[in-house]
Design a protein around this motif. Structure first.
Motif, PDB file in Angstrom:
ATOM      1  N   LEU A 193     -32.484 -38.622  12.284  1.00  0.00           N
ATOM      2  CA  LEU A 193     -33.779 -37.981  12.166  1.00  0.00           C
ATOM      3  C   LEU A 193     -34.318 -38.173  10.754  1.00  0.00           C
ATOM      4  N   GLU A 194     -35.620 -38.436  10.660  1.00  0.00           N
ATOM      5  CA  GLU A 194     -36.244 -38.609   9.344  1.00  0.00           C
ATOM      6  C   GLU A 194     -36.720 -37.265   8.823  1.00  0.00           C
ATOM      7  N   HIS A 195     -36.486 -37.059   7.552  1.00  0.00           N
ATOM      8  CA  HIS A 195     -36.929 -35.860   6.850  1.00  0.00           C
ATOM      9  C   HIS A 195     -37.842 -36.296   5.700  1.00  0.00           C
ATOM     10  N   GLY A 196     -38.857 -35.509   5.410  1.00  0.00           N
ATOM     11  CA  GLY A 196     -39.699 -35.767   4.250  1.00  0.00           C
ATOM     12  C   GLY A 196     -40.557 -37.004   4.339  1.00  0.00           C
ATOM     13  N   ARG A 213     -35.816 -44.259   3.133  1.00  0.00           N
ATOM     14  CA  ARG A 213     -36.290 -43.020   3.746  1.00  0.00           C
ATOM     15  C   ARG A 213     -35.116 -42.048   3.832  1.00  0.00           C
ATOM     16  N   VAL A 214     -35.409 -40.799   4.076  1.00  0.00           N
ATOM     17  CA  VAL A 214     -34.349 -39.813   4.272  1.00  0.00           C
ATOM     18  C   VAL A 214     -34.093 -39.740   5.772  1.00  0.00           C
ATOM     19  N   ARG A 244     -38.154 -35.142  -3.594  1.00  0.00           N
ATOM     20  CA  ARG A 244     -37.252 -36.001  -2.817  1.00  0.00           C
ATOM     21  C   ARG A 244     -35.826 -35.450  -2.778  1.00  0.00           C
ATOM     22  N   CYS A 282     -35.626 -32.386  -0.638  1.00  0.00           N
ATOM     23  CA  CYS A 282     -35.692 -32.805   0.766  1.00  0.00           C
ATOM     24  C   CYS A 282     -34.342 -33.351   1.231  1.00  0.00           C
ATOM     25  N   GLU A 283     -33.769 -34.216   0.435  1.00  0.00           N
ATOM     26  CA  GLU A 283     -32.495 -34.832   0.805  1.00  0.00           C
ATOM     27  C   GLU A 283     -31.373 -33.803   0.850  1.00  0.00           C
ATOM     28  N   ASP A 336     -31.644 -30.593   1.415  1.00  0.00           N
ATOM     29  CA  ASP A 336     -31.846 -29.753   2.602  1.00  0.00           C
ATOM     30  C   ASP A 336     -31.401 -30.484   3.868  1.00  0.00           C
ATOM     31  N   ALA A 337     -31.724 -31.774   3.960  1.00  0.00           N
ATOM     32  CA  ALA A 337     -31.368 -32.553   5.144  1.00  0.00           C
ATOM     33  C   ALA A 337     -29.854 -32.741   5.259  1.00  0.00           C
TER      34      ALA A 337
END
Length: 178
Positions: free
Chosen positions: A35-38, A100-101, A157, A160-161, A163-164
């Motif tokens: 899944l992509e985040h951010g 990408r994250v 970034r 976001c990373e 958290d993911a």
């Protein structure tokens, strides 16, 4: 300035190679439920890195910046070292590395390579390269602008990373002090 232009073109080619690796790795991750985040900050990151490369070419020419050996040669060493660190990160993460994250649920965190020593070593490489590449040819405005904007972007970034990746991090329960 011709050798510097060649350097910028080589870095551009390296970035394009990264994008090819990222595309292949994105397919790998998505095939495994990644899944992509951010995604919202990704266009800003692309624009900033594109502006870095353009600024490296335009500023020395437009402002008639000289090559200063005492600045340029050490900056070049830092650029090369940052490339080495970046590809060490890519190698350590294997198919999980991406621009990408993209997180595949259930996979453990990578703790080998530079990730054994740093939580976000790729961003160290980005920060060093972003400051050093323009300074190879005294493009200090580009170096300063990228550094400031990149610091702001990395704040978003990295949050976001982190958290993911939080579900993959082991819980740390503090031990009771006697």
């Amino acid at each position: 300035m011709t050798p510097y232009t060649v350097l910028i073109l080589l870095v551009t080619a390296e970035r394009l190679a990264e994008l090819l690796v990222a595309r292949r790795n994105a397919a790998w991750s998505r095939a495994r439920g990644g899944l992509e985040h951010g995604a919202g900050h990704y266009p800003a990151m692309v624009a900033l890195h594109t502006a870095l490369l353009l600024g490296c070419l335009v500023e020395p020419w437009a402002a008639d910046r000289p090559f200063l050996p005492l600045l340029g040669w050490p900056a070049l060493v830092l650029v090369l070292a940052s490339q080495g660190l970046r590809w060490w990160c890519i190698s350590a993460l294997g198919p999980r590395w991406n621009t990408r994250v993209l997180i595949v649920p259930g996979l453990p965190l990578i703790t080998r390579g530079p990730y054994r020593y740093l939580r976000h070593p790729n961003y160290v490489a980005v920060a060093v390269e972003g400051a050093a590449l323009p300074l190879v040819h005294t493009a200090w405005l580009t170096a300063l602008g990228f550094t400031l904007l990149n610091a702001a972007l990395l704040t978003v970034r990295i949050r976001c990373e982190d958290d993911a990746l939080a579900p993959a991090r082991p819980l740390r329960i503090p031990s009771a002090a006697p």
